[in-house]
Design an enzyme around this catalytic site. Structure first.
Site, PDB file in Angstrom:
ATOM      1  N   GLY A 155      29.317  52.040  45.458  1.00 20.57           N
ATOM      2  CA  GLY A 155      30.001  52.281  46.723  1.00 20.57           C
ATOM      3  C   GLY A 155      30.168  51.083  47.635  1.00 20.57           C
ATOM      4  O   GLY A 155      30.258  49.930  47.190  1.00 20.57           O
ATOM      5  N   LEU A 196      42.090  55.178  63.170  1.00 20.94           N
ATOM      6  CA  LEU A 196      42.981  56.274  63.580  1.00 20.94           C
ATOM      7  C   LEU A 196      42.214  57.583  63.741  1.00 20.94           C
ATOM      8  O   LEU A 196      42.393  58.305  64.719  1.00 20.94           O
ATOM      9  CB  LEU A 196      44.104  56.459  62.555  1.00 20.94           C
ATOM     10  CG  LEU A 196      45.144  55.340  62.491  1.00 20.94           C
ATOM     11  CD1 LEU A 196      46.162  55.606  61.389  1.00 20.94           C
ATOM     12  CD2 LEU A 196      45.852  55.172  63.824  1.00 20.94           C
ATOM     13  N   HIS A 247      57.829  82.376  51.352  1.00 24.30           N
ATOM     14  CA  HIS A 247      58.414  82.254  52.682  1.00 24.30           C
ATOM     15  C   HIS A 247      57.678  83.186  53.639  1.00 24.30           C
ATOM     16  O   HIS A 247      57.409  84.321  53.279  1.00 24.30           O
ATOM     17  CB  HIS A 247      59.900  82.631  52.635  1.00 24.30           C
ATOM     18  CG  HIS A 247      60.523  82.618  54.002  1.00 24.30           C
ATOM     19  ND1 HIS A 247      60.832  81.458  54.651  1.00 24.30           N
ATOM     20  CD2 HIS A 247      60.862  83.637  54.837  1.00 24.30           C
ATOM     21  CE1 HIS A 247      61.361  81.741  55.828  1.00 24.30           C
ATOM     22  NE2 HIS A 247      61.382  83.060  55.967  1.00 24.30           N
TER      23      HIS A 247
END
Ligand SMILES: Cc1cc2nc3c(=O)[nH]c(=O)nc-3n(C[C@H](O)[C@H](O)[C@H](O)COP(=O)(O)OP(=O)(O)OC[C@H]3O[C@@H](n4cnc5c(N)ncnc54)[C@H](O)[C@@H]3O)c2cc1C
Ligand SMILES: NC(=O)c1ccc[n+]([C@@H]2O[C@H](COP(=O)([O-])OP(=O)(O)OC[C@H]3O[C@@H](n4cnc5c(N)ncnc54)[C@H](O)[C@@H]3O)[C@@H](O)[C@H]2O)c1
Length: 524
Positions: free
Chosen positions: A220, A262, A492
């Site tokens: 990592g 962000l 839908h």
């Protein structure tokens, strides 16, 4: 006392100065700290409560290995040893036992690694809270839905507990899943001591040596902090500290506007922080300099600074020098099959590296997919992971997701290889489900080849973009062309109709394949 930081650009202006990503003294300082943490780990090897699946009998178990470090052992303790129990190691381990391999995983800290303990999991818990706060605080949004909500508030410790509890729960799920399947979890810091040979234990105290036919490095990464910035964990912090949410600063400068910058901007602004500009008299001074000319541009004074300038691979102390492997800016060099390459450019037999440590794609699911790919190879099926089919998502509100190439990358490829590209776009504004949610802001973009319908890239910005991308990433992975996927039926009203519309709006000059989903079954 003021802490002073110097860096090249403010958070809103991303730089791509990857020259910083070297094995600098700062990286080593981090590695040193982590090594200390490893040093106090439990030493015993856990085997209780294991339920072993049948193994293929590929190897015989020996006691400790014999012979020189440079000589490969003749028989092995395990078929596969994985160093590092993050999501990459975990994914590889589960697939390995499914394939019948006798598998061990060595972990020097806590199971789950970055993603579970200091990454994806706690950050998404914080983002779940910030999403709700953002919604509840938006009077306009609430009114549009006909809702009345009195002032929204939060309990900082409660939010922090939510993130911490989720990490604990997922960590225990990961541990239990490996134990239940018969993966041996070996606790301690792992070092490669020779071909197919690893020692593990408390650094400087205990050395248990184990051997395996194949070894996967999955060690990592850690936060990368540019030279000159002193992290104190209180006012100058990395994501490791920020995820604990020990305080919510009034004014915070976030250095770096990548994923972490962000996502934390989303969290902090929803919880009431001002990101920039800063006020006078604050404990942290940030000097802004031009990345190229080094000219001083501005000075900010803030309550805290979050350093989100990338991640450095954690490969320190792995013993790569024992097998003639030299890292590149700390990353372990690998080929497209994650096979480790030595200093002479040759493949190191039976040694692989996956996840953040190889730097190919620093994402949790990419690490896991690479691990699965390696296991496929060591069990006899050649496999190369198509990284262009791996989706990525930034979990801001709204979310951003992508797969494949960006438009400039696609244009460059098209020019080199001599084909045309086209771009199609659709908006969330016409999507019934998005409008019902009062979340019509968003768009989706498709970059494709009009001559054969190949999907080169898909980018989505809008509600649940991170979930929506999978229709596109699966299509890329399976090689599905637009002329075929455009006949797939979508329920839908759903957000997935945004992608349906996107594929339908593409102008492809190739006929659909004969196995098109529109075909009726032919009566015998
Ligand atoms: C704040 C944050 C948010 C993120 N959010 C996301 C997200 O939403 N989605 C996403 O896909 N990715 C996300 N990521 C990235 C993701 O966490 C990493 O890509 C992923 O954890 C990499 O997995 P890995 O298995 O390669 O390494 P790691 O998860 O870092 O695990 C490596 C493990 O190896 C152990 N180890 C290291 N060296 C040794 C050794 N010598 N001996 C024994 N054990 C050792 C470590 O203790 C660690 O447990 C995020 C990262 C951060 C920092
Ligand atoms: N949702 C997700 O999948 C997710 C979330 C968080 C993190 N991650 C992973 O973790 C990794 C690390 O995230 P990150 O946001 O730290 O890295 P990043 O590479 O995404 O972004 C780092 C940003 O810092 C900027 N930068 C570097 N040095 C700077 C300096 N001195 N001054 C100003 N700006 C500077 C870079 O230009 C870049 O824009 C990423 O590679 C990402 O893959 C993924």
């Amino acid at each position: 006392m003021h802490s002073t930081l110097s860096f090249s650009q403010a958070t809103t202006v991303p730089t791509t100065n990857y020259a910083f990503h070297s094995q600098s003294p700062i990286n080593l300082r981090f590695c040193g700290l982590r090594r200390e943490a490893f040093g106090i780990s439990i030493l015993t090897r856990s085997s209780s409560g294991r339920v072993r699946l049948s193994t293929r009998g590929r190897s015989k178990r020996t006691s400790a290995s014999t012979g020189n470090n440079g000589t490969p052992p003749k028989s092995f303790d395990y078929d596969l040893i994985i160093i590092g129990a993050g999501v990459g190691g975990h994914g590889a381990a589960l697939h390995a036992v499914e394939k019948g391999l006798k598998t061990a995983i060595i972990e020097g800290d806590v199971v789950g690694g970055t993603c579970v303990n200091r990454g994806c999991v706690p950050s998404k818990a914080l983002l779940a809270v910030s999403g709700r706060m953002r919604e509840l605080q938006s009077e306009h949004h609430m009114k549009a839905l006909g809702l009345q909500v009195s002032a929204a508030g939060y309990d900082r410790q409660g939010v922090a507990d939510h993130a911490n509890n989720l990490a604990s729960k997922i960590r225990s799920n990961l541990t239990n899943s490996m134990k239940a399947l018969g993966v041996d979890i070996l606790t301690g810091f792992g070092t490669i001591v020779g071909p197919q040979k690893v020692k593990y234990g408390k650094v400087g105290f205990t050395d248990n040596v184990v051997t395996a036919k194949d070894i996967i490095i999955a060690t990592g990464s850690v936060p990368f902090v540019p030279k000159g910035i002193e992290v104190d964990g209180k006012t100058v912090i990395t994501s490791d500290h920020a995820l604990k949410l020990e305080f919510v600063p009034d004014w915070i400068a976030i250095v770096g506007s990548g994923y972490i910058g962000l996502e934390f901007s989303d969290v902090y602004t929803a919880l009431g922080s001002e990101i920039t500009p800063a006020r006078d008299g604050k404990p942290v001074i940030v000097e802004l300099t031009d990345a190229k000319t080094k000219e001083h541009k501005d000075t900010l004074e803030v309550d805290a600074a979050l350093i989100a300038t990338g991640r450095a691979p954690f490969t320190y102390g792995l013993g790569l020098e024992n097998i003639n492997v030299v890292t590149q800016r700390g990353f372990v060099p690998v080929d497209e099959r994650m096979r480790v390459i030595d200093a002479n450019g040759n493949l190191v037999p039976h040694l692989y590296c996956i996840g953040d440590a190889n730097g190919k794609m620093m994402l949790a699911h990419a690490a896991s997919a690479q691990g699965i790919s390696v296991v496929e190879q060591v069990t006899g099926r050649d496999h190369v992971l198509n990284h262009l089919s791996v989706p990525a998502a930034c979990f801001t509100h709204p979310e951003i997701s992508m797969v494949g190439l960006t438009e400039p990358q696609a244009r460059e490829k098209a020019e080199k290889e001599g084909f045309e590209i086209s771009v199609a776009k659709t908006s969330f504004k016409a999507n019934t489900k998005a409008l019902a949610e009062n979340e019509g802001e968003g768009l989706a973009k498709l970059i494709y080849r009009p001559d054969n319908g190949e999907i080169l890239g898909v980018h989505i910005f809008g509600l649940h973009a991170a979930d929506l991308i999978h229709e596109a990433s699966n299509a890329v992975a399976l090689g599905t062309r637009i002329q075929d996927i455009r006949f797939a039926v979508h329920a839908h009203p759903t957000l997935s109709e945004v992608l349906d519309e996107l594929f339908k709006s593409a102008k492809v000059n190739a006929p659909e394949s004969t196995s098109s989903p529109i075909s009726e079954p032919v009566a015998a």
